[in-house]
Design a protein around this motif. Structure first.
Motif, PDB file in Angstrom:
ATOM      1  N   ASP A  19      24.501  -5.369  35.345  1.00 60.83           N
ATOM      2  CA  ASP A  19      24.634  -3.847  35.478  1.00 60.83           C
ATOM      3  C   ASP A  19      26.306  -3.824  35.393  1.00 60.83           C
ATOM      4  N   ARG A  20      26.514  -2.762  34.763  1.00 61.21           N
ATOM      5  CA  ARG A  20      27.958  -2.314  34.837  1.00 61.21           C
ATOM      6  C   ARG A  20      28.399  -1.647  35.806  1.00 61.21           C
ATOM      7  N   VAL A  21      29.610  -2.105  36.661  1.00 56.47           N
ATOM      8  CA  VAL A  21      29.678  -1.902  37.958  1.00 56.47           C
ATOM      9  C   VAL A  21      31.343  -1.297  38.372  1.00 56.47           C
ATOM     10  N   TRP A  30      30.924  -6.654  35.728  1.00 54.54           N
ATOM     11  CA  TRP A  30      29.395  -6.809  35.545  1.00 54.54           C
ATOM     12  C   TRP A  30      29.022  -7.462  36.907  1.00 54.54           C
ATOM     13  N   ARG A  31      27.662  -6.950  37.119  1.00 52.19           N
ATOM     14  CA  ARG A  31      27.182  -7.629  38.395  1.00 52.19           C
ATOM     15  C   ARG A  31      25.632  -8.268  37.844  1.00 52.19           C
ATOM     16  N   ARG A  32      25.362  -9.347  38.238  1.00 53.00           N
ATOM     17  CA  ARG A  32      24.068 -10.026  37.665  1.00 53.00           C
ATOM     18  C   ARG A  32      22.925  -9.255  38.097  1.00 53.00           C
ATOM     19  N   GLY A  57      23.175   0.037  31.274  1.00 47.33           N
ATOM     20  CA  GLY A  57      22.909   0.981  32.287  1.00 47.33           C
ATOM     21  C   GLY A  57      24.229   1.994  32.535  1.00 47.33           C
ATOM     22  N   SER A  58      25.003   2.030  31.603  1.00 45.46           N
ATOM     23  CA  SER A  58      26.071   2.979  31.966  1.00 45.46           C
ATOM     24  C   SER A  58      25.969   3.922  30.530  1.00 45.46           C
ATOM     25  N   THR A  59      26.986   5.105  30.553  1.00 45.20           N
ATOM     26  CA  THR A  59      26.839   5.778  29.135  1.00 45.20           C
ATOM     27  C   THR A  59      28.210   5.384  28.281  1.00 45.20           C
ATOM     28  N   GLU A  60      28.718   4.078  28.632  1.00 43.04           N
ATOM     29  CA  GLU A  60      29.783   3.999  27.975  1.00 43.04           C
ATOM     30  C   GLU A  60      29.353   3.406  26.500  1.00 43.04           C
ATOM     31  N   CYS A  61      30.146   3.807  25.525  1.00 46.24           N
ATOM     32  CA  CYS A  61      29.706   3.269  24.108  1.00 46.24           C
ATOM     33  C   CYS A  61      30.817   2.074  23.532  1.00 46.24           C
ATOM     34  N   ASP A  62      30.396   1.706  22.342  1.00 49.07           N
ATOM     35  CA  ASP A  62      31.169   0.824  21.773  1.00 49.07           C
ATOM     36  C   ASP A  62      31.779  -0.724  22.854  1.00 49.07           C
ATOM     37  N   LEU A  63      30.898  -0.955  23.546  1.00 53.00           N
ATOM     38  CA  LEU A  63      30.973  -2.069  24.259  1.00 53.00           C
ATOM     39  C   LEU A  63      30.913  -3.305  23.632  1.00 53.00           C
ATOM     40  N   GLY A  77      24.892   0.882  23.619  1.00 54.16           N
ATOM     41  CA  GLY A  77      25.248   1.970  24.500  1.00 54.16           C
ATOM     42  C   GLY A  77      24.061   3.090  24.395  1.00 54.16           C
ATOM     43  N   LEU A  78      23.994   3.915  25.450  1.00 56.04           N
ATOM     44  CA  LEU A  78      23.184   5.097  25.616  1.00 56.04           C
ATOM     45  C   LEU A  78      23.816   6.196  26.018  1.00 56.04           C
ATOM     46  N   SER A  79      23.928   7.261  25.337  1.00 51.41           N
ATOM     47  CA  SER A  79      24.521   8.663  25.643  1.00 51.41           C
ATOM     48  C   SER A  79      23.674   9.291  26.604  1.00 51.41           C
ATOM     49  N   ALA A  80      24.413  10.111  27.306  1.00 52.46           N
ATOM     50  CA  ALA A  80      23.837  10.919  28.556  1.00 52.46           C
ATOM     51  C   ALA A  80      22.400  11.683  28.055  1.00 52.46           C
ATOM     52  N   GLN A  81      22.470  11.991  26.780  1.00 52.65           N
ATOM     53  CA  GLN A  81      21.247  12.833  26.266  1.00 52.65           C
ATOM     54  C   GLN A  81      20.200  11.855  25.845  1.00 52.65           C
ATOM     55  N   GLU A  82      20.534  10.653  25.341  1.00 51.87           N
ATOM     56  CA  GLU A  82      19.593   9.542  25.025  1.00 51.87           C
ATOM     57  C   GLU A  82      18.986   8.903  26.417  1.00 51.87           C
ATOM     58  N   ILE A  83      19.790   8.957  27.498  1.00 50.37           N
ATOM     59  CA  ILE A  83      19.159   8.541  28.555  1.00 50.37           C
ATOM     60  C   ILE A  83      18.003   9.354  29.194  1.00 50.37           C
ATOM     61  N   GLU A  84      18.380  10.792  28.864  1.00 50.36           N
ATOM     62  CA  GLU A  84      17.210  11.791  29.231  1.00 50.36           C
ATOM     63  C   GLU A  84      16.154  11.815  28.417  1.00 50.36           C
TER      64      GLU A  84
END
Ligand code: GDG
Length: 479
Positions: A19-21, A30-32, A57-63, A77-84
């Motif tokens: 998870d991105r924390v 990152w947390r396992r 698990g975050s909305t950051e792109c380009d990781l 990455g997923l955008s807020a709209q894609e999460i929805e």
């Protein structure tokens, strides 16, 4: 990073195993997130120069791809709209209820579908970039059903496997889906399609024959382009030795005793642990149990039901409604039947470290797992693994995949409240010898077949697939 094209094994899953924390001081890391799947796949990934593609698990792109504890992780990455639309919408508002016997009403929205298509395309493109020539790619679960076909179009050299963790529904339900044909064709991009149970594989093959018109024989599909696709059952399991070791540890043993004493050292503890999900049958279970307390079969002075409900998908309306329903019900039952320091139901809406889960499993005399429909249900297997003394009774729904293997449980129909009440009483009153006989048999099952064996079986089978059947087959156009 020079990752491109070098991974001999690629896992594609909706979530990365981390998870991105963001810490209090603002540093991002990152947390396992440990789980059976990661435990099983980690050694294979390491041995095969493998990589894992997934959403962090975050909305950051380009990781950028990165290494975490020696594992090569490739974030999408997923955008807020894609999460929805892709995640909460099509995955959890359309597919999840549709695949679980329509126990809640699936919603069909065209914009959710479009988002599902474009996110699947992005995952497929990422996997295509990092896979080495002739590599194996193993795609996981219902959020990714279009990836096999999309990936095959980009990289015909790959060997592609797919595993569905949830049930695959009968044709009568699946055909409600406006995009039924696209989903079937998406899955047919794989060489091997794995299901929890043989019934799921049979549903799939039948649908492919009826809806796509391909020739099939037993568990094989023959495609017009000369490829074959195999559908088979691979029931998933747990890290049995890992759970046993944890359960046997001094700190878990001490914590289990502490839990019992905090509950007032009851004669018997019932336990339910589930994600707070409408498929898990929590409400009906609480009803069955509370009726037995009301009718005087169980006394709050010496018996309690501990129900852990792990928060899940809280932004989806149906999940919020379920939470309110359970909150209200538990409040009423405890208001009516509890005494000071003695609730009928000890209800915990929270998630816990695995250590605490193991302590709960060890503390509980009777585990109650009553989903209305469940692909497998690992909680049932984890309970069995943690019962080091071969004691403890399992009450298990016939509609959990685990019921196929754990035949010695007290099996129940979760829609039959009276039947569940009978099973709860039988498990409560059972002779310790009878409990031991049943538990020993179930422990042998989870010992013999753990998650590492599950992963090995799938990957060996994938390796053995012969993609070309070498025959010309005519496709019967339908749909
Ligand atoms: C899907 C399918 C299939 C739960 N709460 C906590 C926690 N858990 C862990 C359990 C168990 C896992 O989560 C839940 O697995 P289940 O199998 O019971 O259910 P789903 O989440 O619905 O999983 C299911 C599974 O995929 C695998 O294929 O069996 O049918 O629906 O491992 O222990 N773990 C920790 N804290 C919690 O609060 N640490």
């Amino acid at each position: 990073m020079t990752d491109k094209g070098s991974a001999d094994l690629v896992i594609v899953a909706n979530r990365l195993p981390v998870d991105r924390v963001t810490d209090d001081d603002g540093t991002v890391g990152w947390r396992r997130s440990p789980g059976g799947l990661v435990t099983a796949l980690e050694p294979v990934l390491r041995a095969n120069d493998g990589a894992w593609v997934g959403w962090p698990g975050s909305t950051e792109c380009d990781l950028e791809p990165f290494q975490e504890d020696g594992l090569r992780l490739v974030p999408v990455g997923l955008s807020a709209q894609e999460i929805e639309e892709f995640y909460e919408g099509f995955s959890n508002g359309t597919l999840w209820p549709l695949y679980h016997d329509v126990v809640a009403k699936p919603e069909f929205h065209r914009e959710w579908w479009e988002s599902y298509v474009s996110v699947n395309q992005r995952f497929a493109a990422r996997a295509a970039e990092i896979a080495a020539e002739g590599a194996s790619v193993w795609v996981q679960d219902y959020q990714m059903q279009l990836v096999p076909q999309m990936l095959r179009e980009l990289r015909p050299d790959l060997r592609i496997g797919f595993f569905l963790h949830i049930p695959f529904p009968p044709a009568e339900l699946f055909q409600q889906l406006p995009w039924r044909r696209q989903i079937l064709e998406g899955l047919l991009g794989a060489d091997l399609v794995g299901f929890q149970l043989a019934g799921g594989a049979a549903n799939f093959v039948r649908l492919v024959r009826q809806r796509v018109g391909h020739k099939t024989h037993r568990d094989m599909v023959y495609l017009p382009d000369g490829r074959t696709v195999q559908a088979a059952a691979f029931p998933i399991s747990i890290d049995t030795v890992g759970f046993q070791k944890l359960a046997a540890s001094e700190s878990v043993t001490a914590r289990a005793a502490e839990i019992r004493s905090d509950l007032g050292n009851p004669r018997k503890i019932f336990l339910g642990i589930d994600r707070l999900d409408y498929t898990k049958g929590i409400y009906a279970r609480l009803r069955a149990y509370s009726e037995l307390v009301r009718e005087g079969y169980f006394d709050v002075e010496d018996t309690v039901l501990v129900q852990v409900a792990t928060p899940s998908r809280e932004r989806v309306g149906q999940y919020r409604a379920l939470r309110d329903e359970v909150d209200r019900f538990v409040g009423r039952v405890n208001g009516d039947l509890g005494r000071i320091g003695r609730p009928a139901i000890a209800y915990l809406h929270s998630s816990y470290p695995q250590h605490e889960m193991a302590a709960l499993y060890r503390a509980a005399d009777i585990m109650v797992v009553t989903p209305l429909r469940d692909g497998m249900n690992l909680v049932a297997k984890e309970y069995v693994a943690c019962r080091l003394e071969n004691d403890g009774a399992l009450v298990l729904s016939e509609f959990a995949g685990a019921a196929d293997e754990l035949r010695q449980a007290w099996l129940v129909n979760p829609y039959d409240i009276n039947g569940m009440k009978t099973a709860l009483r039988e498990a409560y009153d059972a002779d310790p010898k009878e409990i031991g006989r049943r538990m020993r048999a179930m422990r042998k099952t989870v010992r013999d077949y753990d998650v590492a064996r599950w992963a090995r079986r799938f990957l060996e089978e994938l390796d053995a697939t012969r993609p070309d059947h070498g025959r010309t087959v005519r496709s019967l156009e339908t749909d």
